[in-house]
Write a protein that holds these residues in place. Structure first.
Motif, mmCIF file in Angstrom:
data_model
loop_
_atom_site.group_PDB
_atom_site.id
_atom_site.type_symbol
_atom_site.label_atom_id
_atom_site.label_comp_id
_atom_site.label_asym_id
_atom_site.label_seq_id
_atom_site.Cartn_x
_atom_site.Cartn_y
_atom_site.Cartn_z
ATOM 1 N N VAL A 68 0.844 -1.189 0.000
ATOM 2 C CA VAL A 68 0.000 0.000 0.000
ATOM 3 C C VAL A 68 0.878 1.237 0.000
ATOM 4 O O VAL A 68 1.882 1.302 0.713
ATOM 5 C CB VAL A 68 -0.927 0.015 1.232
ATOM 6 C CG1 VAL A 68 -1.718 1.313 1.301
ATOM 7 C CG2 VAL A 68 -1.876 -1.183 1.205
ATOM 8 N N LYS A 69 0.504 2.219 -0.817
ATOM 9 C CA LYS A 69 1.116 3.546 -0.772
ATOM 10 C C LYS A 69 0.015 4.561 -1.001
ATOM 11 O O LYS A 69 -0.652 4.535 -2.039
ATOM 12 C CB LYS A 69 2.213 3.705 -1.824
ATOM 13 C CG LYS A 69 2.877 5.093 -1.801
ATOM 14 C CD LYS A 69 4.035 5.188 -2.770
ATOM 15 C CE LYS A 69 4.557 6.600 -2.889
ATOM 16 N NZ LYS A 69 5.038 7.158 -1.613
ATOM 17 N N GLY A 70 -0.165 5.451 -0.009
ATOM 18 C CA GLY A 70 -1.247 6.416 -0.105
ATOM 19 C C GLY A 70 -2.589 5.711 -0.151
ATOM 20 O O GLY A 70 -2.878 4.833 0.662
ATOM 21 N N LYS A 71 -3.410 6.072 -1.120
ATOM 22 C CA LYS A 71 -4.741 5.450 -1.245
ATOM 23 C C LYS A 71 -4.760 4.350 -2.304
ATOM 24 O O LYS A 71 -5.834 3.961 -2.775
ATOM 25 C CB LYS A 71 -5.789 6.514 -1.577
ATOM 26 C CG LYS A 71 -5.609 7.185 -2.924
ATOM 27 C CD LYS A 71 -6.755 8.163 -3.187
ATOM 28 C CE LYS A 71 -6.615 8.786 -4.582
ATOM 29 N NZ LYS A 71 -7.746 9.700 -4.867
ATOM 30 N N PHE A 72 -3.559 3.838 -2.648
ATOM 31 C CA PHE A 72 -3.486 2.820 -3.685
ATOM 32 C C PHE A 72 -2.851 1.532 -3.160
ATOM 33 O O PHE A 72 -1.923 1.565 -2.354
ATOM 34 C CB PHE A 72 -2.698 3.323 -4.898
ATOM 35 C CG PHE A 72 -3.389 4.450 -5.613
ATOM 36 C CD1 PHE A 72 -4.379 4.193 -6.547
ATOM 37 C CD2 PHE A 72 -3.066 5.764 -5.329
ATOM 38 C CE1 PHE A 72 -5.035 5.230 -7.194
ATOM 39 C CE2 PHE A 72 -3.705 6.811 -5.979
ATOM 40 C CZ PHE A 72 -4.698 6.539 -6.908
ATOM 41 N N THR A 82 -1.052 -4.897 -10.834
ATOM 42 C CA THR A 82 -2.382 -4.280 -10.793
ATOM 43 C C THR A 82 -2.407 -3.173 -9.748
ATOM 44 O O THR A 82 -1.882 -3.337 -8.641
ATOM 45 C CB THR A 82 -3.463 -5.321 -10.439
ATOM 46 O OG1 THR A 82 -3.428 -6.372 -11.414
ATOM 47 C CG2 THR A 82 -4.846 -4.690 -10.431
ATOM 48 N N THR A 83 -3.018 -2.044 -10.102
ATOM 49 C CA THR A 83 -3.188 -0.918 -9.178
ATOM 50 C C THR A 83 -4.656 -0.797 -8.811
ATOM 51 O O THR A 83 -5.517 -0.734 -9.690
ATOM 52 C CB THR A 83 -2.711 0.400 -9.818
ATOM 53 O OG1 THR A 83 -1.362 0.265 -10.251
ATOM 54 C CG2 THR A 83 -2.807 1.548 -8.816
ATOM 55 N N THR A 95 -7.334 0.750 -11.373
ATOM 56 C CA THR A 95 -7.021 1.907 -12.212
ATOM 57 C C THR A 95 -5.955 1.584 -13.255
ATOM 58 O O THR A 95 -5.760 2.358 -14.187
ATOM 59 C CB THR A 95 -6.527 3.092 -11.358
ATOM 60 O OG1 THR A 95 -5.317 2.712 -10.679
ATOM 61 C CG2 THR A 95 -7.574 3.493 -10.330
ATOM 62 N N SER A 96 -5.260 0.445 -13.081
ATOM 63 C CA SER A 96 -4.210 0.080 -14.023
ATOM 64 C C SER A 96 -3.901 -1.401 -13.906
ATOM 65 O O SER A 96 -3.868 -1.949 -12.799
ATOM 66 C CB SER A 96 -2.935 0.897 -13.739
ATOM 67 O OG SER A 96 -1.842 0.433 -14.502
ATOM 68 N N SER A 133 -1.922 6.367 -9.787
ATOM 69 C CA SER A 133 -2.980 5.503 -10.313
ATOM 70 C C SER A 133 -2.570 4.816 -11.608
ATOM 71 O O SER A 133 -3.207 3.842 -12.019
ATOM 72 C CB SER A 133 -4.255 6.323 -10.553
ATOM 73 O OG SER A 133 -4.071 7.248 -11.614
ATOM 74 N N GLN A 134 -1.488 5.311 -12.242
ATOM 75 C CA GLN A 134 -1.031 4.766 -13.514
ATOM 76 C C GLN A 134 0.497 4.650 -13.499
ATOM 77 O O GLN A 134 1.207 5.504 -14.044
ATOM 78 C CB GLN A 134 -1.469 5.685 -14.673
ATOM 79 C CG GLN A 134 -2.968 5.841 -14.843
ATOM 80 C CD GLN A 134 -3.597 4.625 -15.481
ATOM 81 O OE1 GLN A 134 -2.969 3.939 -16.282
ATOM 82 N NE2 GLN A 134 -4.851 4.357 -15.146
#
Length: 267
Positions: A68-72, A82-83, A95-96, A133-134
């Motif tokens: 996990v990093k931040g909200k992803f 996969t994100t 998102t990716s 996100s990407q």
């Protein structure tokens, strides 16, 4: 002392990794359910009040690594990265999805604004998280190997090559990671780096300590010899190393003198 215990109902399972971000814990775990059903999930735990920590959600997945990093949430299988946007953990949103075309084991590490994938067909892949996100591929080290673990600190990436040892890689320029040296060890468990000191368990169940301030010439400092512990994880805090032992519990090792480490206590 133990202040709280959370039952994740991991029947015939184990915990792969744990991250603490603020007051939240993210536990990546697997359990084997009858008859032959495997459940993998990241458990999101609110630890604001440790004696009353509780599981808020679990996010099921089929990946080998989850970070996990931040909200992803970044999920790595040998064939894809996969994100997921987990700003709403009840409804995670992809998102990716990036295809890796790998046929061997790979490992995942995140440091700063970069993802490092070690192992696989291209050795080391580097992705920028400028847009989290990407993820965008920006570099690689083109040498195929099988990797089961990776850890990074500062300008150093340590990647465990299955059955061989640890590759020490210079990532001062993330676009061109370069291997500087190699530490031979048939098996490596629970690698961590703190203040340019590398800690890992070897195939004889010894905890080894190495000075890697000079990547070209890592220096062996010491180890705990003759101990037969089965390591689960390693955390360094101050002069002490905390080692989870699947068989015996928690070992606390004093490494004030890294050339003569001593077990301070067991819990």
């Amino acid at each position: 002392r133990l202040v709280h215990e959370i039952d994740l109902d991991l029947r015939h399972g184990w915990v792969y990794s744990l991250q603490k971000i603020g007051n939240m814990l993210y536990v990546n775990a697997m359990s084997q359910l009858p008859p032959d059903i495997t459940k993998q999930a990241v458990y999101v735990i609110d630890a604001t009040d440790p004696p009353n920590a509780r599981v808020l959600y679990n996010i099921q997945h089929d990946a080998q690594f989850a970070k996990v990093k931040g909200k992803f949430l970044y999920l790595l299988r040998f064939d894809r990265l996969t994100t997921l946007d987990i700003s709403d953990p009840v409804w995670p949103r992809a998102t990716s999805v990036i295809s890796l075309f790998s046929q061997t084991e790979v490992a995942l590490e995140i440091l700063g604004d970069y993802i490092y994938i070690t192992g696989g067909n291209e050795g080391v892949l580097v992705f920028s998280l400028q847009n989290p996100s990407q993820p965008k591929r920006i570099g690689y080290m083109g040498e195929s190997f099988r990797s089961f673990d990776a850890i990074a600190e500062g300008n150093t990436l340590a990647a465990y090559e299955s059955g061989q040892g640890i590759r020490l890689i210079d990532i001062s320029d993330p676009t061109t990671p370069r291997q500087k040296s190699f530490i031979t060890s048939f098996s490596v468990w629970c690698t961590t780096i703190v203040n340019k000191t590398l800690y890992f368990a070897d195939n004889d169940y010894h905890l080894q300590i190495w000075d890697i301030s000079q990547l070209e010439q890592p220096v062996f400092l010491g180890k705990i010899p003759g101990m037969k512990f089965w390591l689960g994880d390693v955390v360094v805090y101050g002069r002490y190393v905390y080692v989870t032992d699947i068989r015996s519990g928690l070992l606390v090792i004093d490494v004030f003198d890294p050339q003569n480490p001593k077990i301070a206590t067991t819990l």
